[in-house]
Design a protein around this motif. Structure first.
Motif, PDB file in Angstrom:
ATOM      1  N   ALA A 280      25.655  48.627  55.111  1.00  0.00           N
ATOM      2  CA  ALA A 280      26.548  47.487  54.890  1.00  0.00           C
ATOM      3  C   ALA A 280      25.976  46.544  53.835  1.00  0.00           C
ATOM      4  N   GLN A 281      24.669  46.334  53.875  1.00  0.00           N
ATOM      5  CA  GLN A 281      24.027  45.453  52.896  1.00  0.00           C
ATOM      6  C   GLN A 281      24.126  46.044  51.482  1.00  0.00           C
ATOM      7  N   ARG A 282      23.902  47.357  51.367  1.00  0.00           N
ATOM      8  CA  ARG A 282      23.989  48.010  50.053  1.00  0.00           C
ATOM      9  C   ARG A 282      25.414  47.942  49.508  1.00  0.00           C
ATOM     10  N   MET A 283      26.413  48.172  50.377  1.00  0.00           N
ATOM     11  CA  MET A 283      27.810  48.114  49.947  1.00  0.00           C
ATOM     12  C   MET A 283      28.177  46.705  49.486  1.00  0.00           C
ATOM     13  N   ALA A 284      27.691  45.677  50.202  1.00  0.00           N
ATOM     14  CA  ALA A 284      27.969  44.294  49.829  1.00  0.00           C
ATOM     15  C   ALA A 284      27.344  43.956  48.476  1.00  0.00           C
TER      16      ALA A 284
END
Length: 142
Positions: free
Chosen positions: A48-52
Motif C-alpha cells: 500500500a505504501q509503494r502504491m501510494a
C-alpha cells in the motif's frame, strides 16, 4: 470396523502474506528479477505504501509520458452464413473502430436480403449511410 485413513494435512497458507510461494524457491530467480521477488513477498502495508508513493509521483510529474505504440488498424470482421446480414449491420452501426464488415453467404436470396437491409438502414441519415458503406456483401466461398 473400518480402518481410518489419515487425511493429508491441510495446506496452511501464510495468512497476511501476498504470496504463498516459498521465498527460497529455486524457480523464482529464473522467472523474476530481485525487485519483482521483493514486491511479491512484500507485506500488505509495504504494498500500500509503494502504491501510494507511485501515485504521488505520477501526480507530481509535470510532463505527460508518451507511449510509443503504433496506431491500431481498424478492425475487419467476417460474418459467415450472414443470412439477412443484421449482425453485420449492427457491428457497422455500433462499433466505432470497424474498418469493414464482410457479410458472406452462399445463398443468393440471403445476399439479396443483406443488400435490402443495408439500403434500408442507409436511408435513415447521413451517418447511417457512412456506417453502411462499411458493410460488404459477398456471396462466395471464403
Amino acid at each position: 470396523r473400518r480402518a481410518h485413513r489419515k487425511r493429508p494435512p491441510k495446506n496452511k497458507r501464510n495468512k497476511g502474506n501476498m504470496c504463498a510461494t516459498p521465498r527460497d524457491s529455486h524457480i523464482l530467480p529464473h522467472l523474476l528479477n530481485q525487485e519483482e521477488i521483493d514486491q511479491m513477498f512484500a507485506s500488505p502495508e509495504d504494498h500500500a505504501q509503494r502504491m501510494a508513493s507511485e501515485k504521488e509521483q505520477r501526480e507530481n510529474d509535470d510532463e505527460p509520458t508518451e507511449k510509443d505504440k503504433p496506431p491500431l488498424r481498424p478492425i475487419r470482421i467476417l460474418e459467415g452464413m450472414a443470412a439477412s446480414g443484421l449482425r453485420a449491420i449492427r457491428y457497422a452501426r455500433e462499433l466505432t473502430d470497424v474498418g469493414c464488415v464482410v457479410a458472406n453467404d452462399l445463398d443468393p436470396s440471403a445476399i439479396e436480403a443483406i443488400k435490402r437491409n443495408k439500403e434500408f438502414n442507409a436511408a435513415h441519415s447521413g451517418d447511417a449511410k457512412a456506417q453502411m458503406e462499411k458493410v460488404i456483401c459477398a456471396g462466395q466461398d471464403v
